[in-house]
Structures are given as C-alpha cells and as structure tokens.
Design an enzyme around this catalytic site. Structure first.
Site, short mmCIF file in Angstrom:
data_model
loop_
_atom_site.label_atom_id
_atom_site.label_comp_id
_atom_site.label_asym_id
_atom_site.label_seq_id
_atom_site.Cartn_x
_atom_site.Cartn_y
_atom_site.Cartn_z
N LYS A 1 0.89 4.08 -2.94
CA LYS A 1 0.51 5.46 -2.64
C LYS A 1 1.66 6.44 -2.90
CE LYS A 1 -3.79 5.04 -1.46
NZ LYS A 1 -4.84 5.54 -2.40
N TYR B 1 0.83 -1.21 0.00
CA TYR B 1 0.00 0.00 0.00
C TYR B 1 0.87 1.26 0.00
CZ TYR B 1 -3.53 3.30 1.82
OH TYR B 1 -4.36 4.37 2.02
#
Length: 305
Positions: A177, A173
C-alpha cells in the site's frame, strides 16, 4: 438509477468490484451515470479460488437498477488480464474514462512468520494489480492523445492507513500500500501530458478484509443510526475523483472514513542542519538527536503497543 449525473457519458472500470468497497464504488458510479466494467476474480479473502459470480451479480444489479454494466473476470495481475480489462471497456462501451484500482486480499503474519509466498501474493495483487491496469489504460489514453483526441481521464488508486503509517502483522500489505502511493505520484507526473489525472485513496470501511481486524469498532450500527463504517460512505469521493469535475486534482492522497475526508500531506522536510563538511559518527549522532528533539512525534503504527 438516481443521482446528479456527475459521470453521465463516462465509462469506468473498477477492479475488485464484486464485494465491499469495489461493489459500492461500482454501484455509486453507475448511479451517477457511468457505464461500468465490473472486474472481480471472485477469490476468497486470502486470494484462494476463483468465481465469476461476484462480478456478474454486481453487473446484474446495476442493470436491474437501470444502469449499464458488464462483468470482467480476468486476473488483473497478469498482462493479458489487465489488457482485457481495457479491451472490455472499449468493446462494450467504446471508450474508457476512469480506472478505479481496488482489488486486493490479505495474508497477515508477523514478520518473523511471514512466508515468501505470502509476501509475493500480497505484493502481486495490490501493487502489481495496480500497475498493470494503470499501464494498459495509460497506453490507451496516450495513443488517444497522440491521435489528437486528448482524454479527460482519471485513475483512482486504493492505498490504506497501513500504507501511510504501517500496521503490525501486515508487513506485506503495508509495503504494498505504501508502494501504491509512490506509484500514484509517478503516474500523476508522467501521465499529465496525456490528459490523465491520478490520485490515491486510503479508505476505512467494513469489508471482508477488515471485519476480523476491526470487528469491535466496525460492527454494524443499530437500526436508524448512521453506519459510519459502511463502504458506501467512501464511494462519493471516488465518484467525484472519477468525474470531469475533479479537473486539476492530481497526485493527491485522501483518507476517507464515515463522513470525514482528509487530504494527506505526506513526507515533507522537517528540521534540518548543514555542517558544511563531513560529520564524524559522534557529530552526526548529536545532530540527529537535536533534530529529533525539534521534530514532531510520528503517528504510531496501527496495532503498536
């Protein structure tokens, strides 16, 4: 719907808009006069399954409040799904003015336990799921500009504090991001000649994705108290960035949480030294130690002890 009308006449597409932040953004855009394409694949928090229900419910909610919206349940991580998102806006409302990339899910693991499938799935939905809608929307806006109809278009990408600073247990993640931030900077530079402004947001709010990680700090408040972690607190900035009022703002990253908005300044050169010739390893190490002593301390990774 009530509001100031800051987005009157504009059409916005919001991905992952069936719940949480995306739903809040879609409702807020509609309240400010935008016609909204509500995209959601209707998956579980880990990306499993699919359902048309979440997108349709939000579209119905907007219409029940007097706004205009259509549901889109295509998979925006595929070329066909992303292309159909733009096509849906054009067929339903005749134009597209703003794209809010928000869709995502989590598959958290410590790095030594993180499987390749969990890595690929999170990179796909977050990073590829930003790239493909951006690409197809940008192609439409470039064609408009070349036809002499230069748009006043906006893209709002969704990053995270995990992308800015890292987060233990979220290597996939955090990487996705962080990649979105790089994509935002490149898109802002490349699309400016076509009338497109591109910015990124790192929100903090109570959603399905954060409720387990931040259960203690993101609990709902007592009746009458300000709900600092409500997703709706983030949406006003998204609405403004999607509107014509944000003219000239591009390539920027904002944090938004509760009543706080912060402009993030990103990587900037810190202390430096130039030896004017090639270093030996020992010399390079000594120079690095001196530079680190003069530099500020980095912000800790989320969850680090």
């Amino acid at each position: 719907m009530t509001g100031t009308g800051i987005c009157t006449g504009r059409v916005a597409a919001v991905t992952g808009a069936g719940r949480g932040l995306g739903r809040a953004h879609a409702l807020a855009l509609a309240a400010e006069g935008a016609r909204v394409v509500v995209n959601d694949l209707g998956v579980a928090p880990d990306g499993a399954g699919a359902s048309a229900g979440p997108a349709q419910r939000v579209a119905d909610e907007i219409r029940a409040r007097g706004g205009q919206a259509v549901a889109h349940t295509g998979d925006i991580t595929t070329t066909d799904g992303a292309a159909s998102l733009v096509t849906t806006a054009l067929e339903a409302f005749g134009r597209l003015d703003a794209l809010v990339n928000n869709a995502g899910f989590l598959r958290d693991r410590m790095l030594v336990n993180l499987g390749e499938d969990d890595w690929d799935a999170v990179i796909r939905v977050h990073l590829k799921g930003h790239f493909l809608p951006l690409r197809h929307a940008a192609a439409h806006w470039r064609a408009e500009a070349k036809a002499g109809r230069t748009p006043d278009a906006r893209i709002v990408n969704t990053s995270s504090g995990a992308g800015l600073f890292g987060s233990v247990g979220q290597g996939n993640y955090s990487a996705a991001k962080a990649g979105i931030l790089g994509l935002t900077l490149v898109a802002a530079a490349e699309l400016a000649p076509y009338g497109v402004r591109v910015n990124a947001l790192a929100p903090a709010a109570r959603t399905r994705m954060t409720e387990q990680t931040f259960a203690a700090t993101m609990a709902a408040p007592a009746a009458g108290e300000f709900d600092a972690m409500a997703p709706e607190n983030v949406s006003p900035l998204v609405v403004w960035l999607s509107s014509a009022e944000s003219a000239g703002v591009t390539g920027r990253v904002f944090e938004a949480e509760a009543g706080r908005i912060t402009v993030m300044e990103g990587w900037r050169p810190g202390p430096t030294v130039d030896g004017k010739s090639r270093w030996t390893p020992a010399e390079a190490g000594a120079a690095a130690r001196e530079l680190l002593a003069a530099a500020g301390e980095p912000r800790p990774v989320y969850g680090a002890r």
